[in-house]
Design a protein around this motif. Structure first.
Motif, short mmCIF file in Angstrom:
data_model
loop_
_atom_site.label_atom_id
_atom_site.label_comp_id
_atom_site.label_asym_id
_atom_site.label_seq_id
_atom_site.Cartn_x
_atom_site.Cartn_y
_atom_site.Cartn_z
N ASP A 14 51.08 40.63 34.51
CA ASP A 14 50.29 41.56 33.73
C ASP A 14 51.05 42.07 32.52
O ASP A 14 52.27 41.91 32.40
N LYS A 30 50.17 44.98 28.87
CA LYS A 30 49.25 46.01 28.37
C LYS A 30 47.90 45.41 28.01
O LYS A 30 46.88 46.09 28.04
N ARG A 42 41.98 43.47 28.63
CA ARG A 42 42.08 44.93 28.56
C ARG A 42 40.71 45.61 28.41
O ARG A 42 40.49 46.71 28.91
N ASP A 43 39.79 44.95 27.76
CA ASP A 43 38.50 45.59 27.52
C ASP A 43 37.55 45.49 28.72
O ASP A 43 36.45 46.03 28.69
N CYS A 47 37.23 46.65 34.74
CA CYS A 47 38.07 46.61 35.95
C CYS A 47 39.55 46.43 35.62
O CYS A 47 40.35 46.16 36.52
N PHE A 48 39.93 46.59 34.36
CA PHE A 48 41.33 46.31 33.97
C PHE A 48 42.33 47.16 34.75
O PHE A 48 43.32 46.64 35.26
N GLU A 49 42.06 48.46 34.86
CA GLU A 49 43.03 49.34 35.54
C GLU A 49 43.13 49.00 37.02
O GLU A 49 44.20 49.05 37.61
N ASP A 50 42.00 48.63 37.64
CA ASP A 50 42.04 48.21 39.03
C ASP A 50 42.89 46.95 39.19
O ASP A 50 43.69 46.82 40.13
N ARG A 64 45.34 46.02 37.49
CA ARG A 64 46.78 46.29 37.35
C ARG A 64 47.39 46.80 38.64
O ARG A 64 48.59 46.69 38.86
N LYS A 65 46.58 47.39 39.52
CA LYS A 65 47.10 47.91 40.79
C LYS A 65 47.42 46.82 41.79
O LYS A 65 48.11 47.06 42.78
#
Length: 462
Positions: free
Chosen positions: A30, A32, A54-55, A58-61, A63-64
RNA sequence: UCCUCGAUAGCUCAAUCGGUAGAGCAUGCGGCUGUUAACCGCAGGGUUGCAGGUUCGAGUCCUGCUCGAGGAGCCA
């Protein structure tokens, strides 16, 4: 929920369309701007690359996620600009079912030994190696049934719990419900098994052969394919206390029919696995054994050499080799002898027949010479004996006299002897340890790595 | 069951003659990039399998045990 298999998506002729998959994250890369996931659902070796820009919502999910997490992904199947895969999924939706704490998850990305993975056998199917091995095992098991079913053999479910010891093959696991601390005893102090569940001593089966012979005497051609148990204290790369055995039995057939069947059978299984599990087989060859595919192809192309035990002894004596166990007519062939025969002398599979009666089981048909029996063992390069079979003794008197000579109690085997009393017939069969076959197919060197949860001395974890 | 070898960080392995226990990966934090065994920087991480012994001093030498691996036997 709808879910498509990754192997089906990758088999499509072209990209395009909305898709839904679910599986376990193998790797994540991953930044930014973008997240790359490799998701595997078990349907193939490679899995599929999931791209989350990034757009995407679900991008932040994404990254987890870490190795081992379970997810469902929805998105579009697109051509991959990257060089290592044809298609990838451009994700629009992502659902996390369960994370996997990277601090404690035992399956890491690099360089894990097979010995370590045996300690986490519940998670090892998530590795490329074990995924490949168990897909191959499944394909081989399916091919076993197809082979026999296509030829009209009837699958007989022989019992797991038995009271008869077939041929004294190995130590037995006792089956009992008696209290080990204070079992009922007879006057002489021995445990009174008349009080036990079955009213007699019982054990886990060491072979389905005697039972399957009974059905052979009615249904013609039959086979068993099921679990078998040996309580031998064997600590080797080719022994398990619990393993699966394949045992066909043919009516009105002799030792030559037996050899033909076994040779045809082995080639059939090899051919199916090479055809249907090419991706997994290539991985195993690349990772563990570069000679794997040539060796299997060689078996397919060869005609198995057929010699008698007596001829084998002559070949070994003429070889001039200083064997650790000198060759002598009457002794069983040692590992080093079997290897010399198929790896150096014949350079391929060998079938050895007509062994001395004294070193083989009581039920094998006696030859007219009074010294040998109609046994046949198939020896494979690298693994040694892979198949053991024989024509069975169908003459009641000869069978009974052999049993008496070995001190066996006829009463125990009355039902087996009835086959010779009523409508006896020539018949033959062989036995094959399924895990040894899978070992040969996959090139795995330790048999504990081709069965889901191996049972060996001092080890019944999981 | 027998023979041989081994056990050091979460994993894979180093540690010269007995003299301050290290690396890569993984992990955490930060950075960067259509990446793919990703990459770059920093940081944390150890009762050296267990129990004894020898020694000023033991990861290292000795004894016993436990566990693992390879080979043999038995076998499939």
């Amino acid at each position: 929920m709808k879910r498509q298999r990754i192997s089906d998506l990758l088999a499509r002729p072209e990209a395009g369309g909305d898709v839904d998959i679910a599986g376990w994250v193998r790797t994540k890369r991953d930044s930014k701007e973008i997240v790359f996931l490799n998701v595997n659902d078990g349907s193939n070796l490679a899995g599929i690359q999931v791209v989350v820009p990034r757009d995407a919502a679900c991008f932040e999910d994404a990254r987890k996620l870490t190795t081992g997490a379970s997810v469902a992904v929805s998105g579009r199947l697109v051509d991959s600009p990257g060089g290592k895969q044809r298609f990838e999924i451009l994700a629009s939706g992502l659902r996390i079912y369960g994370l996997a704490d990277p601090a404690t998850y035992p399956i890491q990305k690099k360089k894990i030994t097979l010995e370590y993975l045996r300690e986490v056998a519940h998670l090892r199917p998530r590795t490329n190696t074990f995924g490949a091995v168990f897909r191959v095992r499944n394909t081989a098991a399916d091919a076993v049934h197809r082979f026999f079913q296509e030829r009209g053999f009837v699958w007989i479910h022989t019992p797991i719990i038995t009271s008869a010891d077939a041929e004294g093959a190995g130590e037995l696991f006792r089956v009992t419900v008696l209290d080990p601390a204070s079992p009922p005893r007879m006057d002489d102090g021995r445990v009174d098994y008349r009080e036990d569940f079955f009213g007699r001593e019982t054990y886990l089966t060491v072979s389905g052969q005697l039972a399957v012979e009974n059905f052979c005497s009615a249904l013609g051609n039959v086979y068993t394919f099921g679990p078998t148990f040996r309580a031998e204290n064997s600590n080797t790369t080719r022994h398990l206390a619990e393993f699966w055995m394949i045992e066909p039995e043919m009516a009105f057939a002799d030792i030559h029919d037996d050899m033909d069947l076994a040779e045809e059978f082995l080639k059939y299984i090899i051919a199916v696995v090479l055809r249907d599990r090419a991706e997994d087989m290539s991985f195993l060859a690349e990772r563990y054994d570069p000679e794997l595919l040539p060796r299997l192809e060689h078996i397919l192309a060869s005609t198995f050499a057929r010699i008698t035990y007596t001829e084998a002894v002559e070949i070994l004596e003429r070889s001039g080799r200083p064997f650790q166990f000198p060759v002598r007519w009457g002794m069983d062939l040692q590992t080093e002898h079997e290897r010399y025969l198929c790896e150096e002398h014949f350079m391929g599979p060998v079938i050895v027949t007509d062994y001395p009666m004294e070193i083989k089981a009581f039920y094998m048909k006696q030859n007219d010479d009074g010294k040998t029996v109609r046994a046949m063992d198939i020896l494979f390069p690298g693994v040694g004996e892979i198949v053991g079979g024989s024509q069975r003794e169908d003459d009641l008197e000869k069978l009974v006299s052999r049993m008496r000579a070995l001190g066996m109690r006829e009463e125990t085997y009355w039902w087996y002897l009835d086959l010779r009393r009523y409508g006896t017939h020539p018949h033959c069969g062989f036995g094959l340890g399924f895990e040894r076959l899978v070992q040969f197919l996959t090139g795995m060197s330790n048999i504990r790595d081709v069965i889901p949860f191996p049972r060996t001395p001092k080890n019944a974890d999981f």
